[in-house]
Design a protein around this motif. Sequence first.
Motif, short mmCIF file in Angstrom:
data_model
loop_
_atom_site.label_atom_id
_atom_site.label_comp_id
_atom_site.label_asym_id
_atom_site.label_seq_id
_atom_site.Cartn_x
_atom_site.Cartn_y
_atom_site.Cartn_z
N VAL A 179 0.84 -1.19 0.00
CA VAL A 179 0.00 0.00 0.00
C VAL A 179 0.88 1.25 0.00
CG1 VAL A 179 -1.75 1.30 1.27
CG2 VAL A 179 -1.90 -1.20 1.14
N ARG A 180 1.96 1.21 0.77
CA ARG A 180 2.88 2.36 0.80
C ARG A 180 3.43 2.66 -0.58
NH1 ARG A 180 8.63 2.54 4.16
NH2 ARG A 180 9.40 4.49 3.24
N LEU A 181 3.89 1.63 -1.29
CA LEU A 181 4.43 1.85 -2.63
C LEU A 181 3.35 2.35 -3.58
CD1 LEU A 181 6.80 1.65 -4.61
CD2 LEU A 181 6.11 -0.70 -5.07
N VAL A 182 2.16 1.79 -3.50
CA VAL A 182 1.06 2.20 -4.38
C VAL A 182 0.74 3.68 -4.16
CG1 VAL A 182 -1.42 1.93 -4.75
CG2 VAL A 182 0.05 -0.09 -4.70
N ARG A 183 0.76 4.13 -2.93
CA ARG A 183 0.49 5.54 -2.65
C ARG A 183 1.59 6.44 -3.20
NH1 ARG A 183 -1.53 6.21 3.51
NH2 ARG A 183 -1.44 8.39 2.81
N GLU A 184 2.83 6.00 -3.10
CA GLU A 184 3.94 6.77 -3.68
C GLU A 184 3.77 6.90 -5.20
OE1 GLU A 184 7.88 5.52 -2.81
OE2 GLU A 184 7.56 5.44 -0.63
N ILE A 185 3.42 5.79 -5.83
CA ILE A 185 3.27 5.78 -7.29
C ILE A 185 2.11 6.68 -7.69
CG2 ILE A 185 2.82 4.35 -9.30
CD1 ILE A 185 5.57 4.03 -7.84
N HIS A 186 1.03 6.65 -6.95
CA HIS A 186 -0.11 7.52 -7.25
C HIS A 186 0.29 8.99 -7.16
CE1 HIS A 186 -4.06 9.53 -6.48
NE2 HIS A 186 -4.44 8.69 -7.43
N ALA A 187 1.08 9.35 -6.17
CA ALA A 187 1.54 10.74 -6.04
C ALA A 187 2.36 11.15 -7.26
CB ALA A 187 2.35 10.91 -4.76
N GLU A 188 3.24 10.25 -7.74
CA GLU A 188 4.04 10.54 -8.93
C GLU A 188 3.16 10.66 -10.17
OE1 GLU A 188 7.34 10.97 -9.43
OE2 GLU A 188 7.86 10.80 -7.30
N LEU A 189 2.21 9.77 -10.30
CA LEU A 189 1.36 9.72 -11.48
C LEU A 189 0.48 10.95 -11.59
CD1 LEU A 189 0.34 7.85 -13.86
CD2 LEU A 189 -1.48 7.16 -12.29
N MET A 190 -0.07 11.42 -10.48
CA MET A 190 -1.07 12.48 -10.51
C MET A 190 -0.49 13.87 -10.31
SD MET A 190 -3.54 10.51 -11.13
CE MET A 190 -4.81 11.75 -11.20
N HIS A 191 0.80 13.98 -10.11
CA HIS A 191 1.40 15.29 -9.87
C HIS A 191 1.25 16.20 -11.08
CE1 HIS A 191 4.07 18.34 -8.29
NE2 HIS A 191 4.79 18.27 -9.40
N GLY A 192 0.54 17.30 -10.92
CA GLY A 192 0.45 18.31 -11.96
C GLY A 192 -0.38 17.97 -13.17
N GLU A 197 -3.02 10.04 -1.65
CA GLU A 197 -3.87 9.85 -0.48
C GLU A 197 -5.08 8.99 -0.82
OE1 GLU A 197 -3.09 10.88 2.54
OE2 GLU A 197 -1.23 11.76 1.75
N LEU A 198 -5.42 8.08 0.06
CA LEU A 198 -6.63 7.28 -0.13
C LEU A 198 -7.85 8.19 -0.05
CD1 LEU A 198 -5.77 4.20 2.13
CD2 LEU A 198 -5.31 4.52 -0.32
N ARG A 199 -8.86 7.84 -0.81
CA ARG A 199 -10.05 8.69 -0.81
C ARG A 199 -10.74 8.68 0.55
NH1 ARG A 199 -14.35 5.00 -1.51
NH2 ARG A 199 -13.66 3.03 -2.48
N THR A 200 -11.37 9.80 0.86
CA THR A 200 -12.14 9.93 2.10
C THR A 200 -13.61 10.17 1.81
OG1 THR A 200 -11.63 12.29 2.20
CG2 THR A 200 -10.17 10.80 3.40
N SER A 201 -13.98 10.04 0.53
CA SER A 201 -15.39 10.16 0.15
C SER A 201 -15.75 9.02 -0.78
CB SER A 201 -15.64 11.51 -0.54
OG SER A 201 -14.84 11.64 -1.70
N GLN A 202 -17.04 8.79 -0.95
CA GLN A 202 -17.50 7.68 -1.78
C GLN A 202 -17.36 8.03 -3.25
OE1 GLN A 202 -18.81 4.48 -0.66
NE2 GLN A 202 -18.14 4.22 -2.78
#
Length: 280
Positions: A22-35, A45-50
Amino acid sequence: MANYVRAMNHGLERLSELPVSVRLVREIHAELMHGVRGGRLTPGELRTSQNWIGPAGCTLATASFVPPPPHELPQALADLERFLHENTGLPPLVQVGLAHAQFETIHPFLDGNGRIGRLLITFLLTEKGLLSKPVLYLSHYFKRRRAEYYERLQAVRDQGDWEGWLAFFLDGVCEVSQEATATAAAILRMREDYRTRIAEHLGRAAANGQRVMDHLFDQPIVSVATVREWLGITSAGANQIVARLTDVGLLREITGYARNRRFRFDPYLKLFEEPQEVRA
């Protein structure tokens, strides 16, 4: 595309010190979605809404699929992480196929879940020693058969049809493996073609042109400043090299701006945009 490549490279580097988690997946998501599109939606960040999945304009009540609510994400992801690393006795490709379907069902982010799920396949195959390079690119297979891809995933959720999903997934691995072999051969042909062009057209600057091309395989979207840093030359010199590489077709300007221009390694990236014909 640049963010996707950067996210993949980051993940592959991190695998030497961090398992697929999960830690690695979150890091990758941050890289992928930056900008990029969706970057405002809490990268990493994991979603906090549905969230929900369905046709444009659908509501929670009319969605095709509603993933687990936010409070269930930590447990669902912990279960998935445990499954990735326990000794299940399953063939590795089967385990990877099951993991991808489960990740897409959990849908832990507000955006980018599909891209992360496809990267997850590459990371798992690499971690399990089935790939030494990220050459198995299932995105094209899923895109070509988009309707069946979603139908197979939904059949798992609605009917527990894991067998149908796995048959689809394994057919894709077989098909894309053949395409990857053809793509690898095409990359080698393209590289030799442009080595010849650079040698013929850049004269005394040919050595620097070759060095730029070698770097482009790792970073296929660049600016003049990037080339200047790679070569340790002046801005004027870097501008000249970039212009000449553009003239021979190695680079293509993609912003349309007079300043702050960016260039893509066009002949290389085109090999991934259209699957290569499989040759006998």
